[in-house]
Design a protein around this motif. Sequence first.
Motif, PDB file in Angstrom:
ATOM      1  N   HIS A  62      -2.323  44.570  45.542  1.00  0.00           N
ATOM      2  CA  HIS A  62      -2.081  43.521  44.810  1.00  0.00           C
ATOM      3  C   HIS A  62      -2.877  41.967  45.237  1.00  0.00           C
ATOM      4  CE1 HIS A  62       0.179  44.667  41.402  1.00  0.00           C
ATOM      5  NE2 HIS A  62       0.815  45.657  42.378  1.00  0.00           N
ATOM      6  N   MET A  63      -2.629  41.652  46.720  1.00  0.00           N
ATOM      7  CA  MET A  63      -3.297  40.671  47.299  1.00  0.00           C
ATOM      8  C   MET A  63      -4.687  40.548  47.036  1.00  0.00           C
ATOM      9  SD  MET A  63      -1.599  40.416  50.928  1.00  0.00           S
ATOM     10  CE  MET A  63       0.229  40.735  51.317  1.00  0.00           C
ATOM     11  N   ALA A  64      -5.447  41.764  47.123  1.00  0.00           N
ATOM     12  CA  ALA A  64      -6.904  41.726  47.171  1.00  0.00           C
ATOM     13  C   ALA A  64      -7.343  41.683  45.584  1.00  0.00           C
ATOM     14  CB  ALA A  64      -7.261  43.480  47.802  1.00  0.00           C
ATOM     15  N   ARG A  65      -6.556  42.259  44.632  1.00  0.00           N
ATOM     16  CA  ARG A  65      -7.005  42.200  43.221  1.00  0.00           C
ATOM     17  C   ARG A  65      -6.768  40.666  42.820  1.00  0.00           C
ATOM     18  NH1 ARG A  65      -4.738  47.480  42.584  1.00  0.00           N
ATOM     19  NH2 ARG A  65      -2.698  46.772  42.461  1.00  0.00           N
ATOM     20  N   ALA A  66      -5.895  39.940  43.291  1.00  0.00           N
ATOM     21  CA  ALA A  66      -5.709  38.440  42.944  1.00  0.00           C
ATOM     22  C   ALA A  66      -6.671  37.793  43.548  1.00  0.00           C
ATOM     23  CB  ALA A  66      -4.116  38.123  43.239  1.00  0.00           C
ATOM     24  N   GLY A  67      -7.197  38.009  44.495  1.00  0.00           N
ATOM     25  CA  GLY A  67      -8.309  37.027  45.003  1.00  0.00           C
ATOM     26  C   GLY A  67      -8.095  36.701  46.717  1.00  0.00           C
ATOM     27  N   VAL A  68      -6.746  37.396  47.288  1.00  0.00           N
ATOM     28  CA  VAL A  68      -6.434  36.720  48.714  1.00  0.00           C
ATOM     29  C   VAL A  68      -7.383  37.418  49.593  1.00  0.00           C
ATOM     30  CG1 VAL A  68      -4.767  37.125  50.522  1.00  0.00           C
ATOM     31  CG2 VAL A  68      -3.998  36.640  48.042  1.00  0.00           C
ATOM     32  N   ARG A  69      -7.976  36.706  50.559  1.00  0.00           N
ATOM     33  CA  ARG A  69      -8.845  37.266  51.354  1.00  0.00           C
ATOM     34  C   ARG A  69      -8.652  37.096  52.873  1.00  0.00           C
ATOM     35  NH1 ARG A  69      -9.965  39.036  47.723  1.00  0.00           N
ATOM     36  NH2 ARG A  69     -11.893  39.051  46.132  1.00  0.00           N
ATOM     37  N   SER A  70      -7.273  36.631  53.252  1.00  0.00           N
ATOM     38  CA  SER A  70      -6.691  36.835  54.493  1.00  0.00           C
ATOM     39  C   SER A  70      -5.277  36.905  54.482  1.00  0.00           C
ATOM     40  CB  SER A  70      -7.204  35.579  55.330  1.00  0.00           C
ATOM     41  OG  SER A  70      -6.890  34.344  54.788  1.00  0.00           O
ATOM     42  N   ALA A  71      -4.803  37.381  55.396  1.00  0.00           N
ATOM     43  CA  ALA A  71      -2.976  37.728  55.185  1.00  0.00           C
ATOM     44  C   ALA A  71      -2.710  38.012  56.580  1.00  0.00           C
ATOM     45  CB  ALA A  71      -2.818  38.896  54.191  1.00  0.00           C
ATOM     46  N   ASP A  72      -1.535  37.564  56.827  1.00  0.00           N
ATOM     47  CA  ASP A  72      -0.531  37.722  57.962  1.00  0.00           C
ATOM     48  C   ASP A  72       0.202  39.245  57.602  1.00  0.00           C
ATOM     49  OD1 ASP A  72       1.169  38.189  60.047  1.00  0.00           O
ATOM     50  OD2 ASP A  72       1.443  36.204  60.213  1.00  0.00           O
ATOM     51  N   LEU A  73      -0.075  40.371  58.338  1.00  0.00           N
ATOM     52  CA  LEU A  73       0.678  41.472  57.672  1.00  0.00           C
ATOM     53  C   LEU A  73       1.726  42.005  58.763  1.00  0.00           C
ATOM     54  CD1 LEU A  73      -2.752  43.394  57.109  1.00  0.00           C
ATOM     55  CD2 LEU A  73      -1.155  42.211  55.411  1.00  0.00           C
ATOM     56  N   GLY A  74       2.206  41.249  59.579  1.00  0.00           N
ATOM     57  CA  GLY A  74       3.379  41.593  60.523  1.00  0.00           C
ATOM     58  C   GLY A  74       3.475  40.782  61.807  1.00  0.00           C
ATOM     59  N   PHE A  75       4.361  41.234  62.341  1.00  0.00           N
ATOM     60  CA  PHE A  75       4.986  40.829  63.882  1.00  0.00           C
ATOM     61  C   PHE A  75       4.858  42.161  64.757  1.00  0.00           C
ATOM     62  CE2 PHE A  75       7.593  37.440  66.165  1.00  0.00           C
ATOM     63  CZ  PHE A  75       7.007  37.693  67.317  1.00  0.00           C
ATOM     64  N   PRO A  76       3.897  42.477  64.959  1.00  0.00           N
ATOM     65  CA  PRO A  76       3.643  44.000  65.677  1.00  0.00           C
ATOM     66  C   PRO A  76       4.538  43.990  67.054  1.00  0.00           C
ATOM     67  CG  PRO A  76       1.731  42.719  66.042  1.00  0.00           C
ATOM     68  CD  PRO A  76       2.335  42.042  64.878  1.00  0.00           C
ATOM     69  N   GLY A  77       4.571  42.718  67.704  1.00  0.00           N
ATOM     70  CA  GLY A  77       5.218  42.977  69.047  1.00  0.00           C
ATOM     71  C   GLY A  77       6.853  42.906  68.961  1.00  0.00           C
ATOM     72  N   SER A  78       7.439  42.912  67.736  1.00  0.00           N
ATOM     73  CA  SER A  78       8.793  42.813  67.761  1.00  0.00           C
ATOM     74  C   SER A  78       9.377  44.517  67.931  1.00  0.00           C
ATOM     75  CB  SER A  78       9.263  42.700  66.060  1.00  0.00           C
ATOM     76  OG  SER A  78       8.630  43.522  65.330  1.00  0.00           O
ATOM     77  N   ASP A  79       8.678  45.438  67.546  1.00  0.00           N
ATOM     78  CA  ASP A  79       8.947  46.656  67.831  1.00  0.00           C
ATOM     79  C   ASP A  79       7.965  48.010  67.635  1.00  0.00           C
ATOM     80  OD1 ASP A  79       9.426  47.944  65.240  1.00  0.00           O
ATOM     81  OD2 ASP A  79      11.028  46.215  65.228  1.00  0.00           O
ATOM     82  N   PRO A  80       8.050  48.922  68.191  1.00  0.00           N
ATOM     83  CA  PRO A  80       7.134  50.096  68.076  1.00  0.00           C
ATOM     84  C   PRO A  80       6.847  50.410  66.805  1.00  0.00           C
ATOM     85  CG  PRO A  80       8.512  50.827  69.841  1.00  0.00           C
ATOM     86  CD  PRO A  80       9.253  49.516  69.344  1.00  0.00           C
ATOM     87  N   GLU A  81       7.926  50.475  65.756  1.00  0.00           N
ATOM     88  CA  GLU A  81       7.685  50.706  64.422  1.00  0.00           C
ATOM     89  C   GLU A  81       7.029  49.557  63.768  1.00  0.00           C
ATOM     90  OE1 GLU A  81       7.921  52.466  60.502  1.00  0.00           O
ATOM     91  OE2 GLU A  81       8.160  53.365  62.577  1.00  0.00           O
ATOM     92  N   ALA A  82       7.101  48.275  63.941  1.00  0.00           N
ATOM     93  CA  ALA A  82       6.415  47.207  63.280  1.00  0.00           C
ATOM     94  C   ALA A  82       4.954  47.414  63.774  1.00  0.00           C
ATOM     95  CB  ALA A  82       6.885  45.941  63.997  1.00  0.00           C
ATOM     96  N   LEU A  83       4.658  47.794  65.008  1.00  0.00           N
ATOM     97  CA  LEU A  83       3.392  48.086  65.309  1.00  0.00           C
ATOM     98  C   LEU A  83       2.711  48.966  64.698  1.00  0.00           C
ATOM     99  CD1 LEU A  83       0.929  47.686  67.407  1.00  0.00           C
ATOM    100  CD2 LEU A  83       2.097  48.974  69.140  1.00  0.00           C
ATOM    101  N   ARG A  84       3.236  50.248  64.407  1.00  0.00           N
ATOM    102  CA  ARG A  84       2.796  51.563  63.693  1.00  0.00           C
ATOM    103  C   ARG A  84       2.379  51.028  62.391  1.00  0.00           C
ATOM    104  NH1 ARG A  84       4.212  55.265  59.999  1.00  0.00           N
ATOM    105  NH2 ARG A  84       6.065  54.060  59.844  1.00  0.00           N
TER     106      ARG A  84
END
Length: 417
Positions: A62-84
């Motif tokens: 949805h972001m891409a279709r609306a025209g968003v061109r950069s995004a923060d997709l998470g906090f990977p250092g919080s735990d292994p599942e977040a990194l995955r």
Amino acid sequence: MTGRSGYPSPDIWFNWNTMVVDAAPHPAAYSGTFFDETLRDGVQAPHIRNPSLDQKRALVDHMARAGVRSADLGFPGSDPEALRECVALTRHIIASGHPIVPGYAGRTHPADIAAIREIAARAETAVDAYVFVGVSPIRQYVEDWSIAGIQRNIVDSAAACLDGEVDFVLVLEDAVRCTPEVLGQVYDAAIDSGVTRLTLCDTVGAARPEGTAALLHWTSRYFRNRQRSVDLEWHGHNDRGLALANSLTALALGCTRVHGTILGIGERAGNASLDQLIVNSHLDGHGTYDLKALRQYGEYAAEVLDVDIPQNYPALGRDVFKTSAGVHASAILKAHLKGDTLVKDSVYSSVPAGYLGREQEVLIDRASGTNNVRYWLTVHGYDSTDASLLKKILDGSRAHRVPLTDEQIGRIIATAE
């Protein structure tokens, strides 16, 4: 000497809203873009339903279709599942061909930066590392941090990002409540580290637009005087209801990216509303976005995150293209008869309903006049000159405390035939 609430020094309370800074000229035409924080800062909001990985992929679509061109997709250092999940989202962007630059948040901590570097390595693509550190005096006081320690963390974090395809973005938490003296020392460490991208944060929504402007002017001049080119970004929260105004100010003053979340979700009062930023940018001619896709993004996000869209929410709310005022109805009817949809959409709205795949709606209620009924009959293919029918529908509306539905109007018409 004590300050507010018994704190040992008033120096921890600083406010850029009171600063007077010699203004630099505004850019002739700003060209900044938006950084979508929905899947990081947005999902930290209380009572937000945590979306599944598949739902997160759909949100990215949805972001891409609306025209968003950069995004923060998470906090990977919080735990292994977040990194995955972060790796999976990056791979999804690549596989889908989305023109979105993936970014990830982390502290100035080796483990957080290592997690972001691992995403870049496993997904085999460049990513942005948004590495944050608190800088305001009140945060230093609470955390017992020293300026030297903050400077050292910045230098070490920048160095850790040099290896691998990770672009370091220094994020200064609570910058709007940080003194010029401390900011200068932080900026010096950034210069020594080769930082070229800097995010200024209104972490607790304390800024007014004039404070935002003062901070940005002062910061731009600081780097300009040292002959350093640094791209500035803005990240704002809505505690005082000013996140949108502050973000638009930052955009107008040349920030290359302004951060926001869909529907303004986020901690406490939320973040700057990404959808409102996009609508304003599109209408002002500072970017081209698909507002119909933006509406679909907002509706999908509301569903999967379990968020209500207020009925009067700008552009996306249920009632924002509805009116029951007789004067308004008269003008909309006249515009409709001229056959120009944009004129009809604009005569009593600054946001054209058609841009979002919607239409102007004229309601019939206890306060309505004849033109409300004429409009409804015209757009639904009935004879709008039938005086007895007009009266019957108006009389019917007086018996209800809320506007008549299309079904109710249809039944009134059926009994009149």
